[in-house]
Scaffold this active site. Sequence first.
Site, PDB file in Angstrom:
ATOM      1  N   CYS A   1      15.372 -40.518   6.929  1.00 29.45           N
ATOM      2  CA  CYS A   1      14.446 -40.271   5.811  1.00 29.45           C
ATOM      3  C   CYS A   1      13.134 -40.998   6.106  1.00 29.45           C
ATOM      4  O   CYS A   1      12.850 -41.318   7.274  1.00 29.45           O
ATOM      5  CB  CYS A   1      15.056 -40.680   4.472  1.00 29.45           C
ATOM      6  SG  CYS A   1      15.420 -42.433   4.307  1.00 29.45           S
TER       7      CYS A   1
ATOM      8  N   ASN B   1      14.125 -45.356   5.059  1.00 24.03           N
ATOM      9  CA  ASN B   1      15.455 -45.848   5.456  1.00 24.03           C
ATOM     10  C   ASN B   1      15.975 -46.927   4.501  1.00 24.03           C
ATOM     11  O   ASN B   1      16.665 -47.860   4.907  1.00 24.03           O
ATOM     12  CB  ASN B   1      15.482 -46.363   6.915  1.00 24.03           C
ATOM     13  CG  ASN B   1      16.883 -46.579   7.473  1.00 24.03           C
ATOM     14  OD1 ASN B   1      17.105 -47.461   8.300  1.00 24.03           O
ATOM     15  ND2 ASN B   1      17.834 -45.789   7.055  1.00 24.03           N
TER      16      ASN B   1
ATOM     17  N   ASP C   1      12.991 -37.433  -2.900  1.00 22.46           N
ATOM     18  CA  ASP C   1      12.803 -38.872  -2.705  1.00 22.46           C
ATOM     19  C   ASP C   1      12.866 -39.559  -4.070  1.00 22.46           C
ATOM     20  O   ASP C   1      12.018 -39.300  -4.925  1.00 22.46           O
ATOM     21  CB  ASP C   1      11.436 -39.091  -2.050  1.00 22.46           C
ATOM     22  CG  ASP C   1      11.212 -40.535  -1.670  1.00 22.46           C
ATOM     23  OD1 ASP C   1      11.996 -41.403  -2.127  1.00 22.46           O
ATOM     24  OD2 ASP C   1      10.258 -40.807  -0.923  1.00 22.46           O
TER      25      ASP C   1
ATOM     26  N   CYS D   1      16.625 -45.638   0.949  1.00 18.46           N
ATOM     27  CA  CYS D   1      17.246 -44.882  -0.154  1.00 18.46           C
ATOM     28  C   CYS D   1      18.153 -43.770   0.358  1.00 18.46           C
ATOM     29  O   CYS D   1      19.381 -43.909   0.384  1.00 18.46           O
ATOM     30  CB  CYS D   1      16.181 -44.289  -1.081  1.00 18.46           C
ATOM     31  SG  CYS D   1      15.215 -45.528  -1.973  1.00 18.46           S
ATOM     32  N   ARG D   2      17.558 -42.648   0.753  1.00 19.58           N
ATOM     33  CA  ARG D   2      18.370 -41.468   1.010  1.00 19.58           C
ATOM     34  C   ARG D   2      19.241 -41.560   2.257  1.00 19.58           C
ATOM     35  O   ARG D   2      20.442 -41.272   2.213  1.00 19.58           O
ATOM     36  CB  ARG D   2      17.462 -40.230   1.106  1.00 19.58           C
ATOM     37  CG  ARG D   2      16.787 -39.884  -0.204  1.00 19.58           C
ATOM     38  CD  ARG D   2      15.630 -38.926  -0.011  1.00 19.58           C
ATOM     39  NE  ARG D   2      14.541 -39.545   0.730  1.00 19.58           N
ATOM     40  CZ  ARG D   2      13.459 -38.926   1.152  1.00 19.58           C
ATOM     41  NH1 ARG D   2      13.322 -37.633   0.916  1.00 19.58           N
ATOM     42  NH2 ARG D   2      12.517 -39.569   1.798  1.00 19.58           N
ATOM     43  N   SER D   3      18.639 -41.955   3.398  1.00 14.35           N
ATOM     44  CA  SER D   3      19.456 -41.953   4.619  1.00 14.35           C
ATOM     45  C   SER D   3      20.512 -43.062   4.650  1.00 14.35           C
ATOM     46  O   SER D   3      21.607 -42.827   5.164  1.00 14.35           O
ATOM     47  CB  SER D   3      18.590 -41.939   5.886  1.00 14.35           C
ATOM     48  OG  SER D   3      17.795 -43.087   6.001  1.00 14.35           O
TER      49      SER D   3
HETATM   50  P1  4NP Z   1      13.648 -43.145   1.420  1.00 14.05           P
HETATM   51  O1  4NP Z   1      12.713 -43.522   0.168  1.00 14.05           O
HETATM   52  O2  4NP Z   1      12.789 -42.391   2.396  1.00 14.05           O
HETATM   53  O3  4NP Z   1      14.703 -42.292   0.792  1.00 14.05           O
HETATM   54  O4  4NP Z   1      14.179 -44.443   1.967  1.00 14.05           O
HETATM   55  C1  4NP Z   1      11.514 -44.239   0.332  1.00 14.05           C
HETATM   56  C2  4NP Z   1      11.551 -45.610   0.411  1.00 14.05           C
HETATM   57  C3  4NP Z   1      10.373 -46.318   0.558  1.00 14.05           C
HETATM   58  C4  4NP Z   1       9.160 -45.649   0.633  1.00 14.05           C
HETATM   59  C5  4NP Z   1       9.140 -44.270   0.560  1.00 14.05           C
HETATM   60  C6  4NP Z   1      10.321 -43.565   0.417  1.00 14.05           C
HETATM   61  N1  4NP Z   1       7.963 -46.375   0.742  1.00 14.05           N
HETATM   62  O5  4NP Z   1       6.881 -45.756   0.723  1.00 14.05           O
HETATM   63  O6  4NP Z   1       8.003 -47.613   0.880  1.00 14.05           O
END
Ligand code: 4NP
Length: 166
Positions: free
Chosen positions: A14, A17, A131, A19-21
């Site tokens: 994702c 790294n 997201d 939340c989703r992955s």
């Molecule tokens: P992820 O979510 O891609 O599912 O881990 C996010 C976590 C952090 C950020 C963006 C998306 N960020 O911009 O810090």
Amino acid sequence: MAGEGATVRVQFVCLGNICRSPLAEGVFKAQVEAAGLSERFVIESAGTGSWHVGAPPDKRMLQTAMGHGVYLTSRGRQFDYRDFEAFDHILVMDRSNLHDVLFLDRKERFSDRVKLFREFDPQPDDYQVPDPYYGGADGFEQVYRIVERTSEALLAALVAHYGLLG
Ligand code: 4NP
């Protein structure tokens, strides 16, 4: 890969790294373990961005997963060109991740290893995992439901493809 006794190497990707992955990694690992197939898989996750390298998953994601009995243990790491060789299946959460990962493979040597995770979703209202980072708690539950059913279908597809139970 993955003839008799070999391992199937799966990486979830994702943006951050956190939340989703990491959730997909934790849920898929739990399902693989429940199927008695842990020794046949290498399962990891990564982010296309570098902001959260070394960090544990987002607290909201940890709590949502824990509510479903899944414990997330990953630490943030950034997707790297070497991952194209290290993994057989690179499953990305959204089209932006798909673009960012494929951009690193300019010679298109590995593009057939890279897919949208939700191509395996039996109920794909959309092919992207939303997201949840900037939203509320219900977003995390929604992501959990998507990831759980998609991960189950992914495992069934890999078991069939590699003949893992037969
Ligand atoms: P992820 O979510 O891609 O599912 O881990 C996010 C976590 C952090 C950020 C963006 C998306 N960020 O911009 O810090």
